[in-house]
Design a protein around this motif. Structure first.
Motif, mmCIF file in Angstrom:
data_model
loop_
_atom_site.group_PDB
_atom_site.id
_atom_site.type_symbol
_atom_site.label_atom_id
_atom_site.label_comp_id
_atom_site.label_asym_id
_atom_site.label_seq_id
_atom_site.Cartn_x
_atom_site.Cartn_y
_atom_site.Cartn_z
ATOM 1 N N SER A 1 0.572 -1.274 -0.116
ATOM 2 C CA SER A 1 0.367 0.354 0.163
ATOM 3 C C SER A 1 0.808 1.596 0.160
ATOM 4 C CB SER A 1 -1.002 0.300 1.206
ATOM 5 O OG SER A 1 -0.323 0.025 2.383
ATOM 6 N N ILE B 1 -6.749 -2.928 4.024
ATOM 7 C CA ILE B 1 -6.954 -1.952 2.319
ATOM 8 C C ILE B 1 -8.744 -2.880 2.501
ATOM 9 C CG2 ILE B 1 -6.440 -2.769 -0.312
ATOM 10 C CD1 ILE B 1 -3.907 -3.456 0.753
ATOM 11 N N ASP C 1 -11.919 0.332 1.655
ATOM 12 C CA ASP C 1 -12.246 0.556 0.461
ATOM 13 C C ASP C 1 -13.946 0.691 0.671
ATOM 14 O OD1 ASP C 1 -10.190 0.845 -1.616
ATOM 15 O OD2 ASP C 1 -10.480 -1.602 -2.063
ATOM 16 N N ASP D 1 -8.974 2.950 -4.900
ATOM 17 C CA ASP D 1 -7.947 1.008 -4.660
ATOM 18 C C ASP D 1 -6.804 1.388 -5.075
ATOM 19 O OD1 ASP D 1 -8.472 -1.604 -3.917
ATOM 20 O OD2 ASP D 1 -7.064 -1.387 -5.216
ATOM 21 N N THR E 1 -3.413 1.331 -3.283
ATOM 22 C CA THR E 1 -2.054 0.590 -3.999
ATOM 23 C C THR E 1 -0.942 0.849 -4.573
ATOM 24 O OG1 THR E 1 -3.148 -0.145 -5.182
ATOM 25 C CG2 THR E 1 -3.625 -1.187 -3.294
ATOM 26 N N PRO F 1 -9.587 -8.063 -1.130
ATOM 27 C CA PRO F 1 -8.671 -7.617 -1.067
ATOM 28 C C PRO F 1 -8.167 -8.898 -0.203
ATOM 29 C CG PRO F 1 -9.359 -5.717 -0.834
ATOM 30 C CD PRO F 1 -10.846 -6.811 -0.783
#
Length: 250
Positions: free
Chosen positions: A12, A41, A45, A69, A73, A145
């Motif tokens: 990330s 993550i 999201d 997203d 990342t 994820p």
């Protein structure tokens, strides 16, 4: 704790008050925390999507959360998707494919892959919220994820590195016996945030990942960092599609 921070640094672009310079074996040991990093993550999201749906239609919210997203990342996996598609679609020798994948420039097929991935993911998120509502739908967004990072660890452990050297080789060449079972157990347990969708996501994700692995072995004789990123992106789209199909028929 250091291994967990390393996993977040790698997966990330979250701001962290600590920055760790890890050795090769430390990066490899961070694999066991990949599902947990994926959970963070995924929850971000899902939280952003919840906020967006308070203002926008599901389609607009879907597009924006996919872009969020990518920003979260650092586009790491999208870059791997583009490079992989450019390389494998070139129909050249193994060596030439690997060279194309290493090239920082993105070709036509790579651009198509990125645009297509964004559109498909956004559309599937819209469809999911058409059929499913409430916390379970957000749980699916959070679980995807998690399982994709878990599967990334699995692919590293069941595959050989296709290159002689490269950044991805850090994970392939320093495998710890504890990391795979830890990642599998934590990944499966954390994916239960999606409740009864968890088996659907897990099975569809694994099938997709092993199909891509088979193609990579046929084309280049193994996996690379780029193909792992491509696997993650395509697997997430497949898991969302499986969730939509499941929601439509239950």
């Amino acid at each position: 704790m250091k291994h967990f921070i390393l996993s977040l640094q790698f997966l990330s672009r979250l701001y962290l008050p600590w920055m760790i310079e890890g050795e090769d074996d430390m990066f490899a040991r961070s694999l066991k925390f990949f599902p947990l990093a994926g959970c963070i993550i995924g929850l971000l999201d899902a939280g952003v999507l919840w906020l967006l749906l308070r203002v926008f239609t599901p389609l607009t919210a879907g597009i924006l959360v996919v872009l969020f997203d990518i920003a979260l990342t650092g586009g790491l996996h999208m870059d791997g998707l583009a490079d992989t598609i450019d390389g494998l679609s070139s129909h050249r020798s193994k060596e030439r494919m690997l060279e194309i994948m290493k090239d920082s420039r993105i070709g036509t097929f790579g651009v198509i892959a990125i645009v297509g991935e964004v559109i498909v993911k956004a559309a599937l998120i819209m469809e999911l919220f058409t059929h499913e509502s409430g916390w379970i739908a957000y749980g699916v967004i959070a679980a995807v994820p998690i399982l994709s990072r878990m599967t990334m660890v699995l692919m590293i452990y069941v595959s050989k590195y296709a290159r002689e050297e490269g950044i991805g080789g850090l994970f392939f060449s320093h495998k710890s016996s504890i990391c795979l079972p830890a990642a599998l157990i934590s990944g499966i347990l954390l994916s239960l945030v999606s409740w009864y969708y968890a088996p659907v996501l897990l099975i569809s994700g694994l099938l997709c990942a092993f199909m891509i692995r088979a193609i990579c072995y046929h084309k280049i004789g193994g996996m690379t960092g780029d193909t792992l990123g491509a696997t993650l992106e395509l697997e997430e789209a497949v898991m969302l599609m499986a969730a939509v199909l499941f929601a439509a028929f239950i």
